[in-house]
Design an enzyme around this catalytic site. Structure first.
Site, mmCIF file in Angstrom:
data_model
loop_
_atom_site.group_PDB
_atom_site.id
_atom_site.type_symbol
_atom_site.label_atom_id
_atom_site.label_comp_id
_atom_site.label_asym_id
_atom_site.label_seq_id
_atom_site.Cartn_x
_atom_site.Cartn_y
_atom_site.Cartn_z
ATOM 1 N N ARG A 166 -19.497 6.218 12.387
ATOM 2 C CA ARG A 166 -18.863 5.345 11.175
ATOM 3 C C ARG A 166 -17.380 5.943 10.712
ATOM 4 N NH1 ARG A 166 -22.843 2.079 9.629
ATOM 5 N NH2 ARG A 166 -25.012 2.686 10.200
ATOM 6 N N HIS B 279 -22.415 4.967 23.269
ATOM 7 C CA HIS B 279 -21.924 3.659 22.646
ATOM 8 C C HIS B 279 -20.920 3.745 22.032
ATOM 9 C CE1 HIS B 279 -22.698 0.006 20.184
ATOM 10 N NE2 HIS B 279 -23.765 -0.252 20.907
ATOM 11 N N HIS C 192 -19.347 -3.131 21.317
ATOM 12 C CA HIS C 192 -19.362 -4.617 20.768
ATOM 13 C C HIS C 192 -18.092 -5.136 21.050
ATOM 14 C CE1 HIS C 192 -23.143 -3.535 17.911
ATOM 15 N NE2 HIS C 192 -23.215 -3.143 19.340
ATOM 16 N N ASP D 6 -28.609 -7.301 24.677
ATOM 17 C CA ASP D 6 -29.177 -6.779 23.531
ATOM 18 C C ASP D 6 -30.297 -7.835 23.496
ATOM 19 O OD1 ASP D 6 -30.194 -6.618 20.526
ATOM 20 O OD2 ASP D 6 -28.850 -4.527 20.867
ATOM 21 N N HIS E 214 -30.466 -3.494 25.724
ATOM 22 C CA HIS E 214 -31.003 -2.953 24.547
ATOM 23 C C HIS E 214 -32.283 -3.648 23.927
ATOM 24 C CE1 HIS E 214 -26.632 -1.287 23.045
ATOM 25 N NE2 HIS E 214 -27.440 -0.454 23.999
ATOM 26 N N HIS F 186 -32.648 -5.580 13.767
ATOM 27 C CA HIS F 186 -33.783 -4.870 14.702
ATOM 28 C C HIS F 186 -35.109 -4.459 14.032
ATOM 29 C CE1 HIS F 186 -30.257 -3.112 17.417
ATOM 30 N NE2 HIS F 186 -29.950 -4.496 16.939
ATOM 31 N N GLU G 162 -33.128 0.568 20.425
ATOM 32 C CA GLU G 162 -32.517 0.874 19.124
ATOM 33 C C GLU G 162 -33.191 0.473 18.151
ATOM 34 O OE1 GLU G 162 -28.018 0.224 20.649
ATOM 35 O OE2 GLU G 162 -29.184 -1.584 20.188
#
Length: 278
Positions: free
Chosen positions: A36, A66, A106, A174, A211, A226, A256
Site C-alpha cells: 500500500r 504480486h 492487475h 482469478d 487465484h 473474496h 487469497e
C-alpha cells in the site's frame, strides 16, 4: 493441483517461505514490498539468497510475487503512469532475484479502454526489455468495476497479443474476479463456456496460475469481494470441477481468501483438497 496461499512478509522473506511450509502449502504468493505504498525498503543480497535457500529447502512450488496495489498501468495521468511503470520494473526485478516462478499484476483502470490497453502493453514491453530472468509475468483478470481493464478474456487476449516476448508472459485467472465479471463458474457447463472463450481469445497455453477465491457478489455484479471456498456464490461444485478437470488441475492455484481467524488458510486449503478426486 498444487495449491498455496498468499503469505505475509512481516517476518522477512525467508520467514514467508517457512510460514507457507508450516501451514501445508505446496507453493505460495508474497508481495515484494509494502503493498500500500510506493517506497521500497532495500533488500540485501543476503536477503534474496536466504529466501532462495529456504524456498529450495522447503521444496515449495510455485512461488508467486504480486505487484502492490497502487500502480495503475492503464492510467492517462502521466505522473501516475510513470510511477506505476517504475514500481513494476522494481518489483519484477525483485521477483527475478528471488527466483519466483511467476509475477502477477492487475492491468489497471481507465476511462478510455483502447488507450489503457495501449499503455499497459507499452509498459509491459518496456519492463521485459529492461529486466531479464526466468520469472513469467502474468496479467490478472479483473472484476470489471469502475473502468477496470481486462474484465473480459477478450481484453486479456488483446494484451497478450501485443507483447513482444510472448514466451515470457501469461495470465493469472482469478475465480472471484471472473465470476463478478459475468463468467458463470458454478457448474461444468459454465466452466466449459469460459474455456471456449479462453481458447478463442487468449489460448489456454497462456493460462499459468489460478487465484482461487469464492465470490461474495452475485454473477456479473462486478463486486470484487473474496470469500472462503464454498461459502460464496461460486460454491463447492464450481471448485470441484476446477480441481479435477484434466487440463486445469495441472496448473497451480493460490488462495487469497479472507484471513480473519487463525486457521482460515488451513481451512480453505483443506476444503479444496477434499474436493480433489484421488
Amino acid at each position: 493441483m498444487k495449491i498455496g496461499v498468499h503469505v505475509s512478509i512481516a517476518n522477512g522473506l525467508a520467514g514467508a517461505a517457512k510460514t507457507a511450509k508450516s501451514i501445508g502449502c505446496d507453493g505460495f504468493q508474497i508481495f515484494a514490498g509494502n503493498p500500500r505504498g510506493w517506497a521500497r525498503k532495500p533488500i540485501a543480497d543476503a536477503g534474496f539468497a536466504s529466501f532462495r535457500t529456504e524456498r529450495e529447502r522447503a521444496e515449495l512450488w510455485p512461488v508467486v510475487v504480486h505487484l502492490s496495489y497502487l500502480p495503475n498501468l492503464a492510467s492517462s495521468d502521466q505522473e501516475l503512469y510513470e510511477k506505476s511503470v517504475l514500481t513494476l520494473v522494481e518489483d519484477f526485478e525483485r521477483a527475478n532475484r528471488l527466483g519466483a516462478d511467476f509475477f502477477v499484476f492487475h492491468p489497471g483502470k481507465t476511462k478510455a479502454v483502447d488507450d489503457g490497453l495501449r499503455r499497459i502493453s507499452l509498459a509491459v514491453n518496456q519492463v521485459l526489455e529492461r529486466i531479464s530472468g526466468k520469472t513469467v509475468l502474468l496479467f490478472e483478470n479483473q472484476a470489471g468495476a469502475g473502468g477496470e481493464v481486462a474484465g473480459s478474456l477478450k481484453e486479456l487476449g488483446q494484451l497478450v497479443a501485443t507483447v513482444k516476448f510472448p514466451e515470457r508472459v501469461g495470465i493469472c485467472f482469478d475465480t472471484c474476479h471472473a465470476f463478478a465479471a459475468g463468467y458463470d463458474l458454478r457448474s461444468e457447463s459454465g466452466w466449459k463456456k469460459t474455456l471456449q472463450e479462453l481458447d478463442q481469445y487468449v489460448g489456454r497455453n497462456f493460462l499459468k496460475v489460478f487465484h482461487l477465491n469464492d465470490c461474495k457478489g452475485e454473477l456479473g455484479s462486478h463486486l470484487d469481494r473474496h470469500q472462503h471456498i464454498g461459502e460464496g456464490q461460486i460454491g463447492l461444485e464450481g471448485f470441484r470441477f476446477l480441481v479435477n478437470e484434466p487440463f486445469l488441475s495441472k496448473l497451480p492455484g493460490i488462495l487469497e481468501t479472507p484471513q480473519i481467524a487463525d486457521g482460515d488458510d488451513r481451512k480453505n486449503l483443506a476444503t479444496l483438497r477434499s474436493l480433489m478426486k484421488g
